[in-house]
Motif scaffolding. Structure first.
Motif, PDB file in Angstrom:
ATOM      1  N   PRO A 171     110.037  -7.894  91.630  1.00 56.15           N
ATOM      2  CA  PRO A 171     111.117  -9.290  92.003  1.00 56.15           C
ATOM      3  C   PRO A 171     110.319 -10.363  92.380  1.00 56.15           C
ATOM      4  O   PRO A 171     110.784 -11.216  92.599  1.00 56.15           O
ATOM      5  N   LEU A 172     108.998 -10.223  92.777  1.00 57.63           N
ATOM      6  CA  LEU A 172     108.262 -11.425  93.218  1.00 57.63           C
ATOM      7  C   LEU A 172     107.644 -12.072  92.153  1.00 57.63           C
ATOM      8  O   LEU A 172     107.816 -13.316  91.999  1.00 57.63           O
ATOM      9  N   CYS A 173     107.007 -11.328  91.355  1.00 60.41           N
ATOM     10  CA  CYS A 173     106.229 -12.205  90.158  1.00 60.41           C
ATOM     11  C   CYS A 173     106.881 -11.930  88.668  1.00 60.41           C
ATOM     12  O   CYS A 173     106.529 -12.690  87.782  1.00 60.41           O
ATOM     13  N   LEU A 226     104.993   0.378  93.273  1.00 61.13           N
ATOM     14  CA  LEU A 226     104.720   1.288  94.278  1.00 61.13           C
ATOM     15  C   LEU A 226     104.979   1.183  95.969  1.00 61.13           C
ATOM     16  O   LEU A 226     104.813   1.893  96.754  1.00 61.13           O
ATOM     17  N   TYR A 227     104.808  -0.150  96.350  1.00 59.50           N
ATOM     18  CA  TYR A 227     104.804  -0.682  97.505  1.00 59.50           C
ATOM     19  C   TYR A 227     106.023  -1.111  98.021  1.00 59.50           C
ATOM     20  O   TYR A 227     106.680  -1.850  97.273  1.00 59.50           O
ATOM     21  N   LYS A 233     101.247  -3.773  92.981  1.00 58.07           N
ATOM     22  CA  LYS A 233     100.123  -3.752  93.612  1.00 58.07           C
ATOM     23  C   LYS A 233      99.604  -5.451  94.022  1.00 58.07           C
ATOM     24  O   LYS A 233      98.963  -5.665  95.218  1.00 58.07           O
ATOM     25  N   GLU A 234      99.612  -6.065  92.961  1.00 53.37           N
ATOM     26  CA  GLU A 234      98.875  -7.613  93.225  1.00 53.37           C
ATOM     27  C   GLU A 234      99.948  -8.464  94.060  1.00 53.37           C
ATOM     28  O   GLU A 234      99.382  -9.173  94.995  1.00 53.37           O
ATOM     29  N   CYS A 235     101.008  -8.126  93.882  1.00 50.86           N
ATOM     30  CA  CYS A 235     101.949  -8.789  94.995  1.00 50.86           C
ATOM     31  C   CYS A 235     101.786  -8.381  96.595  1.00 50.86           C
ATOM     32  O   CYS A 235     101.973  -8.969  97.317  1.00 50.86           O
ATOM     33  N   VAL A 295     100.996 -10.755  99.678  1.00 50.88           N
ATOM     34  CA  VAL A 295     101.857 -10.658 100.789  1.00 50.88           C
ATOM     35  C   VAL A 295     100.937 -10.414 102.227  1.00 50.88           C
ATOM     36  O   VAL A 295     100.894 -11.224 103.235  1.00 50.88           O
ATOM     37  N   ALA A 296     100.072  -9.498 101.821  1.00 51.81           N
ATOM     38  CA  ALA A 296      98.923  -8.934 103.126  1.00 51.81           C
ATOM     39  C   ALA A 296      98.325 -10.089 103.353  1.00 51.81           C
ATOM     40  O   ALA A 296      97.753 -10.355 104.480  1.00 51.81           O
TER      41      ALA A 296
END
Length: 61
Positions: free
Chosen positions: A22-24, A32-33, A46-48, A52-53
């Motif tokens: 939903p972000l990229c 998975l996150y 994983k990249e998003c 975010v982190a």
């Protein structure tokens, strides 16, 4: 050594955990996150999650 159990945790998920982030808006990527956005939990790639982190992407908007 055998690697028969690698990825067994996501095999039970719908479409093996794959979908559209939903972000990229990438398609066919593993989601998975879990993060909380506006009171709802969403799954991101994983990249998003790394973005975010590190504060490169905000979840507020």
């Amino acid at each position: 050594m055998s690697k028969a159990h690698r990825g067994s945790g996501i095999r039970e998920l719908t479409k093996s955990g794959r979908g559209t982030c939903p972000l990229c808006n990438r398609t066919g990527i593993k989601l998975l996150y879990e993060v909380e956005k506006e009171g709802k939990k969403i799954k991101i790639c994983k990249e998003c999650n790394k973005a975010v982190a590190h504060g490169k992407v905000s979840l507020s908007a």
